[in-house]
Design a protein around this motif. Structure first.
Motif, PDB file in Angstrom:
ATOM      1  N   SER A  87       1.165  -1.143  -0.008  1.00 35.72           N
ATOM      2  CA  SER A  87      -0.233   0.245  -0.321  1.00 35.72           C
ATOM      3  C   SER A  87       0.662   1.653   0.106  1.00 35.72           C
ATOM      4  CB  SER A  87      -1.070  -0.161   1.324  1.00 35.72           C
ATOM      5  OG  SER A  87      -1.324   1.402   1.901  1.00 35.72           O
ATOM      6  N   PRO A  88       0.735   2.661  -0.783  1.00 37.85           N
ATOM      7  CA  PRO A  88       1.529   3.503  -0.964  1.00 37.85           C
ATOM      8  C   PRO A  88       1.185   4.327  -0.063  1.00 37.85           C
ATOM      9  CG  PRO A  88      -1.072   3.395  -2.265  1.00 37.85           C
ATOM     10  CD  PRO A  88      -0.270   2.236  -2.036  1.00 37.85           C
ATOM     11  N   VAL A  89       0.113   3.851   1.432  1.00 41.11           N
ATOM     12  CA  VAL A  89      -0.475   4.738   2.330  1.00 41.11           C
ATOM     13  C   VAL A  89       0.393   4.936   3.215  1.00 41.11           C
ATOM     14  CG1 VAL A  89      -1.765   4.822   4.344  1.00 41.11           C
ATOM     15  CG2 VAL A  89      -2.646   4.958   1.488  1.00 41.11           C
ATOM     16  N   LEU A  90       0.775   3.495   3.128  1.00 39.56           N
ATOM     17  CA  LEU A  90       1.985   3.537   4.735  1.00 39.56           C
ATOM     18  C   LEU A  90       3.413   2.684   4.336  1.00 39.56           C
ATOM     19  CD1 LEU A  90      -0.490   0.243   6.442  1.00 39.56           C
ATOM     20  CD2 LEU A  90      -0.240   2.779   6.529  1.00 39.56           C
ATOM     21  N   ALA A  91       3.667   3.203   3.012  1.00 42.61           N
ATOM     22  CA  ALA A  91       5.346   2.445   2.377  1.00 42.61           C
ATOM     23  C   ALA A  91       5.816   4.369   3.289  1.00 42.61           C
ATOM     24  CB  ALA A  91       4.245   3.111   1.243  1.00 42.61           C
ATOM     25  N   ALA A  92       6.818   3.267   3.106  1.00 44.73           N
ATOM     26  CA  ALA A  92       7.990   4.350   4.347  1.00 44.73           C
ATOM     27  C   ALA A  92       8.311   5.170   3.382  1.00 44.73           C
ATOM     28  CB  ALA A  92       9.276   3.698   4.766  1.00 44.73           C
ATOM     29  N   THR A  93       8.698   5.537   2.227  1.00 35.47           N
ATOM     30  CA  THR A  93       9.147   6.432   1.074  1.00 35.47           C
ATOM     31  C   THR A  93       8.015   7.069   1.303  1.00 35.47           C
ATOM     32  OG1 THR A  93      10.886   5.403   0.639  1.00 35.47           O
ATOM     33  CG2 THR A  93      10.594   6.890  -0.620  1.00 35.47           C
ATOM     34  N   PRO A  94       7.476   8.210   0.914  1.00 33.72           N
ATOM     35  CA  PRO A  94       6.503   9.307   0.694  1.00 33.72           C
ATOM     36  C   PRO A  94       6.428   8.657  -1.047  1.00 33.72           C
ATOM     37  CG  PRO A  94       7.571  10.489   1.459  1.00 33.72           C
ATOM     38  CD  PRO A  94       8.054   9.304   2.141  1.00 33.72           C
ATOM     39  N   SER A  95       5.012   8.726  -1.493  1.00 39.20           N
ATOM     40  CA  SER A  95       4.788   9.476  -2.981  1.00 39.20           C
ATOM     41  C   SER A  95       4.992  10.490  -3.808  1.00 39.20           C
ATOM     42  CB  SER A  95       3.693   9.112  -3.396  1.00 39.20           C
ATOM     43  OG  SER A  95       2.530  10.416  -2.812  1.00 39.20           O
ATOM     44  N   ALA A  96       5.542  10.923  -4.711  1.00 39.85           N
ATOM     45  CA  ALA A  96       5.683  11.607  -5.416  1.00 39.85           C
ATOM     46  C   ALA A  96       4.901  13.098  -5.212  1.00 39.85           C
ATOM     47  CB  ALA A  96       6.628  10.965  -7.195  1.00 39.85           C
ATOM     48  N   GLN A  97       3.758  12.872  -5.095  1.00 41.92           N
ATOM     49  CA  GLN A  97       2.722  13.919  -5.076  1.00 41.92           C
ATOM     50  C   GLN A  97       3.133  14.515  -3.173  1.00 41.92           C
ATOM     51  OE1 GLN A  97      -1.190  12.527  -6.455  1.00 41.92           O
ATOM     52  NE2 GLN A  97      -0.384  13.051  -8.719  1.00 41.92           N
ATOM     53  N   VAL A  98       3.698  13.423  -2.752  1.00 42.65           N
ATOM     54  CA  VAL A  98       3.530  14.138  -1.584  1.00 42.65           C
ATOM     55  C   VAL A  98       4.421  14.685  -0.847  1.00 42.65           C
ATOM     56  CG1 VAL A  98       3.468  12.963   0.945  1.00 42.65           C
ATOM     57  CG2 VAL A  98       1.717  11.816  -0.447  1.00 42.65           C
ATOM     58  N   SER A  99       6.269  14.518  -1.292  1.00 39.70           N
ATOM     59  CA  SER A  99       6.925  14.846  -1.829  1.00 39.70           C
ATOM     60  C   SER A  99       7.155  16.507  -2.186  1.00 39.70           C
ATOM     61  CB  SER A  99       8.403  14.503  -2.370  1.00 39.70           C
ATOM     62  OG  SER A  99       8.147  12.553  -1.225  1.00 39.70           O
ATOM     63  N   GLU A 100       6.181  16.638  -3.888  1.00 38.76           N
ATOM     64  CA  GLU A 100       5.845  17.682  -4.199  1.00 38.76           C
ATOM     65  C   GLU A 100       5.098  18.494  -3.050  1.00 38.76           C
ATOM     66  OE1 GLU A 100       4.355  19.849  -7.831  1.00 38.76           O
ATOM     67  OE2 GLU A 100       3.437  17.288  -7.583  1.00 38.76           O
ATOM     68  N   PHE A 101       3.989  18.196  -3.110  1.00 33.17           N
ATOM     69  CA  PHE A 101       3.506  18.828  -1.280  1.00 33.17           C
ATOM     70  C   PHE A 101       4.181  19.489  -0.579  1.00 33.17           C
ATOM     71  CE2 PHE A 101       0.732  19.787   2.441  1.00 33.17           C
ATOM     72  CZ  PHE A 101      -0.756  19.974   2.087  1.00 33.17           C
TER      73      PHE A 101
ATOM     74  N   ALA B 110      -0.316  16.325   7.945  1.00 36.68           N
ATOM     75  CA  ALA B 110       0.902  14.678   7.460  1.00 36.68           C
ATOM     76  C   ALA B 110       0.953  15.084   6.032  1.00 36.68           C
ATOM     77  CB  ALA B 110      -0.250  14.089   7.268  1.00 36.68           C
ATOM     78  N   ALA B 111       0.386  15.634   4.704  1.00 38.23           N
ATOM     79  CA  ALA B 111       1.310  15.615   3.331  1.00 38.23           C
ATOM     80  C   ALA B 111       2.309  17.046   4.089  1.00 38.23           C
ATOM     81  CB  ALA B 111       0.160  16.495   2.963  1.00 38.23           C
ATOM     82  N   ALA B 112       2.264  17.691   4.622  1.00 38.83           N
ATOM     83  CA  ALA B 112       2.808  19.122   5.366  1.00 38.83           C
ATOM     84  C   ALA B 112       4.304  18.313   5.467  1.00 38.83           C
ATOM     85  CB  ALA B 112       3.167  20.199   5.952  1.00 38.83           C
ATOM     86  N   ASP B 113       4.063  17.341   6.642  1.00 35.83           N
ATOM     87  CA  ASP B 113       5.707  16.414   6.787  1.00 35.83           C
ATOM     88  C   ASP B 113       5.565  15.780   6.055  1.00 35.83           C
ATOM     89  OD1 ASP B 113       6.911  16.156   9.190  1.00 35.83           O
ATOM     90  OD2 ASP B 113       5.522  14.397  10.264  1.00 35.83           O
ATOM     91  N   GLY B 114       5.500  15.131   4.944  1.00 40.68           N
ATOM     92  CA  GLY B 114       5.618  13.889   4.484  1.00 40.68           C
ATOM     93  C   GLY B 114       5.041  12.796   4.315  1.00 40.68           C
TER      94      GLY B 114
END
Length: 494
Positions: free
Chosen positions: A166-180, A434-438
Protein backbone atom coordinates in the motif's frame (compact mmCIF):
# COMPACT_ATOMS: atom_id res chain seq x y z
CA UNK A 1 12.75 -102.97 21.94
CA UNK A 2 10.69 -100.14 20.48
CA UNK A 3 7.93 -100.74 18.04
CA UNK A 4 8.25 -99.31 14.52
CA UNK A 5 5.59 -96.65 15.26
CA UNK A 6 7.38 -95.46 18.41
CA UNK A 7 10.67 -95.27 16.55
CA UNK A 8 9.10 -93.11 13.89
CA UNK A 9 7.70 -90.67 16.49
CA UNK A 10 11.09 -90.38 18.21
CA UNK A 11 12.80 -89.65 14.91
CA UNK A 12 10.33 -86.95 14.16
CA UNK A 13 10.92 -85.30 17.57
CA UNK A 14 14.64 -85.21 17.02
CA UNK A 15 14.40 -83.79 13.53
CA UNK A 16 11.90 -80.98 14.23
CA UNK A 17 12.14 -78.23 16.91
CA UNK A 18 9.56 -78.09 19.67
CA UNK A 19 6.51 -76.04 18.64
CA UNK A 20 4.74 -73.75 21.14
CA UNK A 21 1.40 -74.85 22.49
CA UNK A 22 -0.22 -71.40 21.56
CA UNK A 23 0.54 -68.66 19.04
CA UNK A 24 3.41 -66.37 19.94
CA UNK A 25 2.26 -62.93 21.26
CA UNK A 26 2.75 -59.86 19.09
CA UNK A 27 5.94 -57.90 19.55
CA UNK A 28 5.77 -55.36 22.36
CA UNK A 29 6.37 -51.64 22.07
CA UNK A 30 9.93 -52.23 23.22
CA UNK A 31 10.53 -54.62 20.38
CA UNK A 32 9.03 -52.17 17.91
CA UNK A 33 11.21 -49.43 19.23
CA UNK A 34 14.22 -51.72 18.92
CA UNK A 35 13.26 -52.43 15.34
CA UNK A 36 12.97 -48.75 14.65
CA UNK A 37 16.31 -48.02 16.29
CA UNK A 38 17.88 -50.60 14.04
CA UNK A 39 17.01 -48.60 10.98
CA UNK A 40 19.61 -46.40 9.25
CA UNK A 41 20.96 -43.33 11.01
CA UNK A 42 19.01 -41.01 8.71
CA UNK A 43 15.70 -42.16 10.18
CA UNK A 44 14.57 -39.89 13.06
CA UNK A 45 14.15 -41.34 16.54
CA UNK A 46 10.54 -42.18 17.34
CA UNK A 47 8.61 -42.35 20.60
CA UNK A 48 9.04 -45.54 22.66
CA UNK A 49 5.63 -45.41 24.31
CA UNK A 50 2.22 -45.66 22.65
CA UNK A 51 1.00 -42.14 22.06
CA UNK A 52 -2.01 -40.62 20.35
CA UNK A 53 -2.08 -39.25 16.85
CA UNK A 54 -2.06 -35.63 18.10
CA UNK A 55 1.09 -36.23 20.13
CA UNK A 56 2.80 -37.77 17.14
CA UNK A 57 1.77 -34.87 14.97
CA UNK A 58 3.14 -32.37 17.49
CA UNK A 59 6.48 -34.24 17.74
CA UNK A 60 6.99 -34.41 14.02
CA UNK A 61 5.81 -30.81 13.57
CA UNK A 62 8.34 -29.68 16.16
CA UNK A 63 11.17 -31.40 14.29
CA UNK A 64 10.08 -29.72 11.09
CA UNK A 65 9.69 -32.86 9.00
CA UNK A 66 6.56 -32.11 7.05
CA UNK A 67 7.14 -35.04 4.70
CA UNK A 68 7.31 -37.42 7.64
CA UNK A 69 4.00 -36.06 8.89
CA UNK A 70 2.24 -36.75 5.60
CA UNK A 71 3.65 -40.26 5.31
CA UNK A 72 2.92 -41.13 8.92
CA UNK A 73 -0.66 -39.84 8.80
CA UNK A 74 -1.36 -41.64 5.53
CA UNK A 75 -0.03 -44.89 6.93
CA UNK A 76 -1.71 -44.31 10.27
CA UNK A 77 -5.20 -44.00 8.78
CA UNK A 78 -4.52 -47.05 6.69
CA UNK A 79 -4.10 -49.24 9.78
CA UNK A 80 -6.37 -50.11 12.67
CA UNK A 81 -8.32 -47.58 14.76
CA UNK A 82 -6.23 -48.39 17.87
CA UNK A 83 -3.38 -46.35 16.44
CA UNK A 84 -1.46 -49.33 15.01
CA UNK A 85 -0.35 -49.72 11.43
CA UNK A 86 0.36 -52.85 9.46
CA UNK A 87 4.08 -53.46 9.23
CA UNK A 88 5.63 -54.61 6.00
CA UNK A 89 6.80 -57.66 7.96
CA UNK A 90 4.13 -60.26 8.51
CA UNK A 91 2.51 -60.28 11.94
CA UNK A 92 4.25 -57.13 13.23
CA UNK A 93 1.70 -54.71 14.84
CA UNK A 94 3.62 -51.60 15.83
CA UNK A 95 2.45 -48.55 17.88
CA UNK A 96 4.02 -46.29 15.23
CA UNK A 97 4.73 -47.11 11.58
CA UNK A 98 8.11 -48.58 10.84
CA UNK A 99 9.21 -45.73 8.65
CA UNK A 100 12.12 -47.36 6.85
CA UNK A 101 10.20 -48.04 3.62
CA UNK A 102 8.22 -44.76 3.64
CA UNK A 103 10.16 -42.14 5.62
CA UNK A 104 12.48 -39.80 3.65
CA UNK A 105 16.17 -40.36 3.91
CA UNK A 106 16.65 -36.80 5.24
CA UNK A 107 20.02 -36.55 3.63
CA UNK A 108 19.74 -32.75 3.37
CA UNK A 109 18.07 -32.20 6.74
CA UNK A 110 20.06 -32.67 9.97
CA UNK A 111 18.56 -34.90 12.63
CA UNK A 112 16.88 -32.94 15.41
CA UNK A 113 16.03 -34.32 18.85
CA UNK A 114 12.40 -34.93 19.63
CA UNK A 115 10.62 -32.09 21.44
CA UNK A 116 8.13 -32.89 24.19
CA UNK A 117 4.50 -32.42 23.28
CA UNK A 118 4.07 -29.66 25.89
CA UNK A 119 6.83 -27.62 24.34
CA UNK A 120 5.55 -28.12 20.82
CA UNK A 121 1.98 -27.06 21.55
CA UNK A 122 0.87 -24.33 19.17
CA UNK A 123 -0.61 -21.13 20.63
CA UNK A 124 -2.92 -19.76 17.95
CA UNK A 125 -3.43 -16.44 19.77
CA UNK A 126 0.25 -15.69 20.19
CA UNK A 127 1.85 -13.39 17.71
CA UNK A 128 5.14 -15.27 17.66
CA UNK A 129 3.38 -18.58 17.04
CA UNK A 130 1.19 -17.20 14.32
CA UNK A 131 3.97 -15.58 12.31
CA UNK A 132 6.03 -17.93 10.13
CA UNK A 133 9.73 -18.29 10.88
CA UNK A 134 11.57 -17.70 7.64
CA UNK A 135 15.06 -19.03 7.07
CA UNK A 136 17.57 -18.49 4.33
CA UNK A 137 16.27 -21.29 2.09
CA UNK A 138 13.21 -22.74 3.78
CA UNK A 139 10.36 -21.44 5.92
CA UNK A 140 8.68 -23.21 8.80
CA UNK A 141 5.27 -22.36 10.24
CA UNK A 142 3.98 -24.00 13.44
CA UNK A 143 0.48 -23.41 12.12
CA UNK A 144 0.93 -26.14 9.52
CA UNK A 145 -1.24 -28.66 11.42
CA UNK A 146 -3.39 -26.25 13.46
CA UNK A 147 -6.42 -24.74 11.66
CA UNK A 148 -6.78 -21.86 14.12
CA UNK A 149 -3.12 -20.97 13.89
CA UNK A 150 -3.29 -21.26 10.11
CA UNK A 151 -6.09 -18.67 9.98
CA UNK A 152 -4.20 -16.33 12.31
CA UNK A 153 -1.03 -16.66 10.26
CA UNK A 154 -2.95 -16.00 7.05
CA UNK A 155 -4.45 -12.83 8.55
CA UNK A 156 -1.05 -11.57 9.69
CA UNK A 157 0.47 -12.37 6.29
CA UNK A 158 -2.33 -10.50 4.52
CA UNK A 159 -1.87 -7.42 6.74
CA UNK A 160 1.88 -7.49 6.19
CA UNK A 161 1.49 -7.80 2.44
CA UNK A 162 -1.07 -4.99 2.42
CA UNK A 163 1.24 -2.71 4.40
CA UNK A 164 4.13 -3.48 2.08
CA UNK A 165 2.17 -2.94 -1.11
CA UNK A 166 0.00 0.00 0.00
CA UNK A 167 1.37 3.46 -0.86
CA UNK A 168 -0.43 4.78 2.22
CA UNK A 169 1.78 2.90 4.66
CA UNK A 170 4.96 3.01 2.61
CA UNK A 171 8.01 4.38 4.36
CA UNK A 172 8.92 6.46 1.31
CA UNK A 173 6.29 9.09 0.48
CA UNK A 174 4.84 9.22 -3.00
CA UNK A 175 5.99 11.75 -5.56
CA UNK A 176 2.87 13.86 -5.07
CA UNK A 177 3.29 13.96 -1.29
CA UNK A 178 6.96 14.88 -1.68
CA UNK A 179 5.99 17.67 -4.06
CA UNK A 180 3.41 18.93 -1.57
CA UNK A 181 5.98 18.92 1.23
CA UNK A 182 8.51 20.80 -0.92
CA UNK A 183 5.98 23.47 -1.93
CA UNK A 184 4.70 23.85 1.62
CA UNK A 185 8.21 24.27 3.02
CA UNK A 186 9.09 26.80 0.31
CA UNK A 187 6.04 28.84 1.21
CA UNK A 188 6.84 28.51 4.92
CA UNK A 189 10.41 29.72 4.39
CA UNK A 190 9.24 32.66 2.33
CA UNK A 191 6.69 33.86 4.87
CA UNK A 192 9.18 33.31 7.72
CA UNK A 193 11.24 36.15 6.28
CA UNK A 194 8.35 38.48 7.09
CA UNK A 195 7.43 37.21 10.57
CA UNK A 196 10.60 35.84 12.11
CA UNK A 197 10.58 33.11 14.75
CA UNK A 198 6.87 32.22 14.50
CA UNK A 199 6.98 29.00 12.53
CA UNK A 200 4.01 27.34 14.23
CA UNK A 201 1.68 30.29 13.63
CA UNK A 202 2.77 30.41 9.99
CA UNK A 203 2.24 26.66 9.58
CA UNK A 204 -1.28 26.99 10.93
CA UNK A 205 -2.07 29.81 8.52
CA UNK A 206 -0.65 27.89 5.56
CA UNK A 207 -2.64 24.83 6.63
CA UNK A 208 -5.83 26.88 6.45
CA UNK A 209 -4.74 28.16 3.04
CA UNK A 210 -4.25 24.63 1.69
CA UNK A 211 -7.54 23.44 3.14
CA UNK A 212 -9.42 26.42 1.74
CA UNK A 213 -10.57 27.75 5.10
CA UNK A 214 -10.30 31.11 6.79
CA UNK A 215 -7.95 32.36 9.52
CA UNK A 216 -8.57 34.57 12.52
CA UNK A 217 -5.45 36.16 13.99
CA UNK A 218 -6.17 37.49 17.46
CA UNK A 219 -3.35 39.11 19.33
CA UNK A 220 -2.17 42.31 20.92
CA UNK A 221 -1.30 45.32 18.76
CA UNK A 222 2.15 45.36 17.23
CA UNK A 223 2.71 41.60 17.11
CA UNK A 224 2.75 41.34 13.31
CA UNK A 225 -0.77 40.15 12.48
CA UNK A 226 -1.14 42.36 9.42
CA UNK A 227 2.40 41.65 8.29
CA UNK A 228 1.75 37.91 8.45
CA UNK A 229 -1.42 38.23 6.39
CA UNK A 230 0.29 40.41 3.79
CA UNK A 231 3.32 38.12 3.73
CA UNK A 232 1.09 35.16 2.83
CA UNK A 233 -0.66 37.24 0.18
CA UNK A 234 2.62 38.38 -1.38
CA UNK A 235 3.97 34.81 -1.40
CA UNK A 236 1.19 33.64 -3.71
CA UNK A 237 0.68 35.08 -7.14
CA UNK A 238 -3.07 35.65 -6.83
CA UNK A 239 -5.44 38.65 -6.51
CA UNK A 240 -5.17 40.30 -3.09
CA UNK A 241 -7.41 42.92 -1.49
CA UNK A 242 -7.37 44.57 1.90
CA UNK A 243 -10.44 45.84 3.77
CA UNK A 244 -9.97 48.16 6.73
CA UNK A 245 -13.02 47.54 8.88
CA UNK A 246 -14.46 50.60 10.65
CA UNK A 247 -17.74 51.25 12.48
CA UNK A 248 -19.18 53.14 9.49
CA UNK A 249 -18.37 50.44 6.94
CA UNK A 250 -21.45 49.25 5.02
CA UNK A 251 -22.13 45.76 3.60
CA UNK A 252 -22.09 47.20 0.07
CA UNK A 253 -18.59 48.45 0.74
CA UNK A 254 -17.53 44.84 1.20
CA UNK A 255 -19.50 42.69 -1.24
CA UNK A 256 -20.29 45.29 -3.92
CA UNK A 257 -23.30 47.24 -5.17
CA UNK A 258 -25.59 47.39 -8.17
CA UNK A 259 -25.84 50.88 -9.69
CA UNK A 260 -27.50 52.45 -12.71
CA UNK A 261 -25.11 53.31 -15.48
CA UNK A 262 -26.37 56.42 -17.27
CA UNK A 263 -24.07 55.90 -20.24
CA UNK A 264 -25.38 52.46 -21.07
CA UNK A 265 -28.82 52.83 -19.54
CA UNK A 266 -28.42 49.52 -17.67
CA UNK A 267 -27.87 48.38 -14.14
CA UNK A 268 -24.32 47.24 -13.57
CA UNK A 269 -22.83 45.31 -10.67
CA UNK A 270 -19.63 46.73 -9.26
CA UNK A 271 -17.62 44.16 -7.36
CA UNK A 272 -16.44 44.90 -3.85
CA UNK A 273 -13.02 44.08 -2.37
CA UNK A 274 -14.31 40.67 -1.31
CA UNK A 275 -13.78 39.50 -4.92
CA UNK A 276 -10.16 38.44 -4.52
CA UNK A 277 -8.33 35.20 -3.83
CA UNK A 278 -6.79 36.48 -0.59
CA UNK A 279 -8.75 39.03 1.43
CA UNK A 280 -7.27 40.75 4.47
CA UNK A 281 -10.02 41.82 6.86
CA UNK A 282 -8.04 44.10 9.16
CA UNK A 283 -9.60 44.83 12.55
CA UNK A 284 -12.70 42.87 11.67
CA UNK A 285 -14.28 43.35 15.08
CA UNK A 286 -14.55 47.10 14.49
CA UNK A 287 -17.29 46.68 11.89
CA UNK A 288 -20.95 46.68 12.86
CA UNK A 289 -22.83 43.36 13.16
CA UNK A 290 -24.66 44.17 9.92
CA UNK A 291 -21.41 44.47 8.00
CA UNK A 292 -19.95 41.40 9.69
CA UNK A 293 -23.00 39.41 8.62
CA UNK A 294 -22.28 40.29 5.01
CA UNK A 295 -19.31 37.92 5.20
CA UNK A 296 -21.29 34.89 6.32
CA UNK A 297 -22.37 33.76 2.87
CA UNK A 298 -19.11 34.32 1.08
CA UNK A 299 -17.04 32.65 3.81
CA UNK A 300 -19.12 29.48 3.74
CA UNK A 301 -20.37 29.19 0.16
CA UNK A 302 -17.74 31.13 -1.79
CA UNK A 303 -20.35 33.28 -3.50
CA UNK A 304 -22.12 36.61 -3.01
CA UNK A 305 -25.79 37.38 -3.62
CA UNK A 306 -26.62 41.02 -4.41
CA UNK A 307 -30.10 42.08 -5.52
CA UNK A 308 -31.07 38.47 -6.13
CA UNK A 309 -28.10 37.75 -8.39
CA UNK A 310 -25.38 35.31 -7.28
CA UNK A 311 -21.75 36.09 -8.11
CA UNK A 312 -18.91 33.59 -7.68
CA UNK A 313 -15.67 34.68 -6.03
CA UNK A 314 -12.33 33.63 -7.56
CA UNK A 315 -10.56 30.48 -6.42
CA UNK A 316 -8.61 29.93 -4.28
CA UNK A 317 -10.46 32.09 -1.78
CA UNK A 318 -9.39 32.75 1.78
CA UNK A 319 -10.17 35.44 4.35
CA UNK A 320 -7.43 36.38 6.82
CA UNK A 321 -8.99 38.45 9.60
CA UNK A 322 -7.26 40.21 12.48
CA UNK A 323 -8.57 41.60 15.73
CA UNK A 324 -7.30 42.93 19.05
CA UNK A 325 -8.60 41.12 22.14
CA UNK A 326 -7.89 43.88 24.66
CA UNK A 327 -9.40 46.95 23.04
CA UNK A 328 -13.17 47.24 23.59
CA UNK A 329 -13.88 50.85 22.58
CA UNK A 330 -15.52 50.98 19.15
CA UNK A 331 -15.47 47.20 18.68
CA UNK A 332 -18.22 44.61 18.21
CA UNK A 333 -17.85 41.02 19.25
CA UNK A 334 -17.98 38.59 16.37
CA UNK A 335 -21.16 36.47 16.35
CA UNK A 336 -20.88 32.76 17.07
CA UNK A 337 -22.02 31.89 13.54
CA UNK A 338 -19.11 33.82 12.07
CA UNK A 339 -16.60 32.45 14.57
CA UNK A 340 -17.64 28.95 13.53
CA UNK A 341 -16.81 29.78 9.92
CA UNK A 342 -13.17 30.46 10.71
CA UNK A 343 -11.19 27.29 10.18
CA UNK A 344 -8.34 28.20 12.53
CA UNK A 345 -7.90 30.82 15.20
CA UNK A 346 -4.38 31.46 16.39
CA UNK A 347 -2.13 34.13 17.83
CA UNK A 348 1.42 35.18 17.07
CA UNK A 349 2.77 36.40 20.37
CA UNK A 350 5.78 38.55 21.07
CA UNK A 351 9.12 37.57 19.53
CA UNK A 352 11.96 36.19 21.58
CA UNK A 353 14.98 38.16 22.75
CA UNK A 354 17.36 37.11 19.96
CA UNK A 355 14.69 37.58 17.30
CA UNK A 356 13.90 41.04 18.63
CA UNK A 357 17.55 42.04 18.42
CA UNK A 358 17.71 40.76 14.85
CA UNK A 359 14.64 42.81 13.91
CA UNK A 360 16.24 45.93 15.34
CA UNK A 361 19.29 45.34 13.18
CA UNK A 362 16.95 45.71 10.18
CA UNK A 363 15.27 48.82 11.49
CA UNK A 364 15.44 50.50 8.08
CA UNK A 365 13.08 47.89 6.60
CA UNK A 366 9.70 49.55 7.09
CA UNK A 367 7.54 46.96 5.30
CA UNK A 368 8.91 43.45 5.49
CA UNK A 369 6.02 42.01 3.49
CA UNK A 370 7.16 43.88 0.40
CA UNK A 371 10.56 42.20 0.52
CA UNK A 372 9.21 38.77 -0.49
CA UNK A 373 8.18 37.59 -3.93
CA UNK A 374 5.65 34.90 -4.92
CA UNK A 375 6.76 31.27 -4.80
CA UNK A 376 3.40 29.71 -5.77
CA UNK A 377 0.47 30.63 -7.94
CA UNK A 378 -3.23 30.25 -7.33
CA UNK A 379 -3.30 27.27 -9.67
CA UNK A 380 -0.52 25.64 -7.64
CA UNK A 381 -2.59 26.01 -4.48
CA UNK A 382 -5.62 24.39 -6.11
CA UNK A 383 -3.49 21.52 -7.38
CA UNK A 384 -1.91 20.96 -3.97
CA UNK A 385 -5.37 20.83 -2.43
CA UNK A 386 -6.12 17.90 -4.70
CA UNK A 387 -3.00 16.11 -3.45
CA UNK A 388 -4.09 16.58 0.16
CA UNK A 389 -7.44 14.98 -0.59
CA UNK A 390 -5.61 11.69 -1.22
CA UNK A 391 -4.04 11.57 2.25
CA UNK A 392 -5.27 8.49 4.11
CA UNK A 393 -7.04 8.83 7.44
CA UNK A 394 -8.15 5.64 9.16
CA UNK A 395 -11.60 5.01 10.60
CA UNK A 396 -10.05 4.76 14.08
CA UNK A 397 -8.84 8.36 13.77
CA UNK A 398 -12.22 9.49 12.46
CA UNK A 399 -13.82 8.00 15.55
CA UNK A 400 -11.16 9.70 17.68
CA UNK A 401 -12.07 13.08 16.17
CA UNK A 402 -15.76 12.50 16.79
CA UNK A 403 -15.07 11.55 20.41
CA UNK A 404 -13.16 14.79 20.93
CA UNK A 405 -16.02 16.83 19.48
CA UNK A 406 -18.57 14.94 21.56
CA UNK A 407 -16.48 15.55 24.68
CA UNK A 408 -16.86 19.31 24.13
CA UNK A 409 -20.63 18.88 24.22
CA UNK A 410 -20.64 16.85 27.46
CA UNK A 411 -18.14 18.90 29.44
CA UNK A 412 -19.50 20.66 32.51
CA UNK A 413 -17.33 23.70 31.77
CA UNK A 414 -18.62 24.17 28.20
CA UNK A 415 -22.02 25.69 27.61
CA UNK A 416 -21.98 25.24 23.81
CA UNK A 417 -19.83 22.53 22.28
CA UNK A 418 -18.31 22.28 18.83
CA UNK A 419 -20.51 21.73 15.81
CA UNK A 420 -20.02 19.14 13.09
CA UNK A 421 -18.23 21.84 11.12
CA UNK A 422 -15.49 21.65 13.73
CA UNK A 423 -15.06 17.89 13.21
CA UNK A 424 -14.83 18.38 9.44
CA UNK A 425 -12.31 21.18 9.88
CA UNK A 426 -10.14 19.06 12.19
CA UNK A 427 -10.16 16.17 9.71
CA UNK A 428 -9.16 18.36 6.77
CA UNK A 429 -6.43 20.13 8.69
CA UNK A 430 -4.98 16.82 9.90
CA UNK A 431 -4.55 15.66 6.31
CA UNK A 432 -2.70 18.87 5.39
CA UNK A 433 -0.54 18.60 8.51
CA UNK A 434 0.43 15.03 7.54
CA UNK A 435 1.20 15.93 3.92
CA UNK A 436 3.32 18.88 5.03
CA UNK A 437 5.30 16.42 7.15
CA UNK A 438 5.89 14.17 4.14
CA UNK A 439 3.45 11.43 5.13
CA UNK A 440 0.65 9.90 3.12
CA UNK A 441 -1.33 9.06 6.23
CA UNK A 442 -2.57 10.81 9.37
CA UNK A 443 -1.37 9.87 12.86
CA UNK A 444 -3.00 10.73 16.21
CA UNK A 445 -0.41 13.42 16.93
CA UNK A 446 -1.66 15.41 13.94
CA UNK A 447 -5.12 15.53 15.47
CA UNK A 448 -3.84 16.43 18.94
CA UNK A 449 -1.67 19.30 17.69
CA UNK A 450 -4.53 20.85 15.73
CA UNK A 451 -7.39 20.33 18.18
CA UNK A 452 -6.84 23.57 20.12
CA UNK A 453 -6.49 26.04 17.19
CA UNK A 454 -9.39 24.36 15.34
CA UNK A 455 -11.89 23.79 18.17
CA UNK A 456 -11.15 26.34 20.91
CA UNK A 457 -12.92 29.28 19.22
CA UNK A 458 -15.99 27.14 18.45
CA UNK A 459 -17.01 26.55 22.07
CA UNK A 460 -18.57 28.80 24.71
CA UNK A 461 -17.62 28.35 28.34
CA UNK A 462 -20.08 28.42 31.22
CA UNK A 463 -20.07 31.49 33.51
CA UNK A 464 -18.73 29.32 36.33
CA UNK A 465 -15.75 28.21 34.24
CA UNK A 466 -15.04 31.78 33.15
CA UNK A 467 -15.25 33.00 36.74
CA UNK A 468 -12.84 30.25 37.78
CA UNK A 469 -10.27 31.60 35.33
CA UNK A 470 -10.52 28.90 32.65
CA UNK A 471 -10.19 29.68 28.98
CA UNK A 472 -11.18 27.72 25.91
CA UNK A 473 -7.64 26.61 25.11
CA UNK A 474 -7.01 25.08 28.53
CA UNK A 475 -10.39 23.32 28.53
CA UNK A 476 -9.72 21.70 25.14
CA UNK A 477 -6.26 20.66 26.30
CA UNK A 478 -7.73 18.88 29.34
CA UNK A 479 -10.33 17.18 27.17
CA UNK A 480 -7.57 15.75 24.99
CA UNK A 481 -6.10 14.08 28.06
CA UNK A 482 -9.40 12.35 28.85
CA UNK A 483 -10.22 11.03 25.37
CA UNK A 484 -8.38 7.73 24.70
CA UNK A 485 -5.94 7.92 21.82
CA UNK A 486 -6.02 5.10 19.24
CA UNK A 487 -2.83 3.11 18.79
CA UNK A 488 -0.76 3.45 15.66
CA UNK A 489 -1.62 -0.10 14.55
CA UNK A 490 -5.33 0.58 14.90
CA UNK A 491 -4.97 3.86 13.07
CA UNK A 492 -3.31 2.09 10.15
CA UNK A 493 -5.85 -0.69 10.07
CA UNK A 494 -3.16 -3.32 10.68
Amino acid sequence: MQSPAAAAVAATAVASPAMPTRPAPARSSTSAASAVSATPVSTPSLPTAPVSLDDKTRVITATGRAAAVSAAIAQQFGGSREGTAASPAAGANQPYPAASPVMPTAAATPTAPAIPASAATVQPNATAAAAPITGAATSFSPAATNPAATATAATATTATARAASSPVLAATPSAQVSEFQHAFNALLTNVSRVVVGKERAIRLCLTALMVGGHILLEDNPGTGKTQLARGIAHSIQAPFKRIQFTPDLLPSDVVGVTFYNQKTGEFTFREGPIFASIVLADEINRASPKTQSALLEVMEERKVTVDGVTHEVPQPFIVIATQNPIEQLGTYKLPEAQMDRFLIKTSIGYPGHDVSVGILRQVDVTDRADTVSPVLTGDDVMRLRGVAEGIHIDDALLEYIVRIVEATRRSEKIAVGSSMRGALALTRCARIWAAADGRGYVVPDDVKELAVPVLAHRIALTPEATFAGDDAQSVITRLLEDVPVPTVGAAFGA
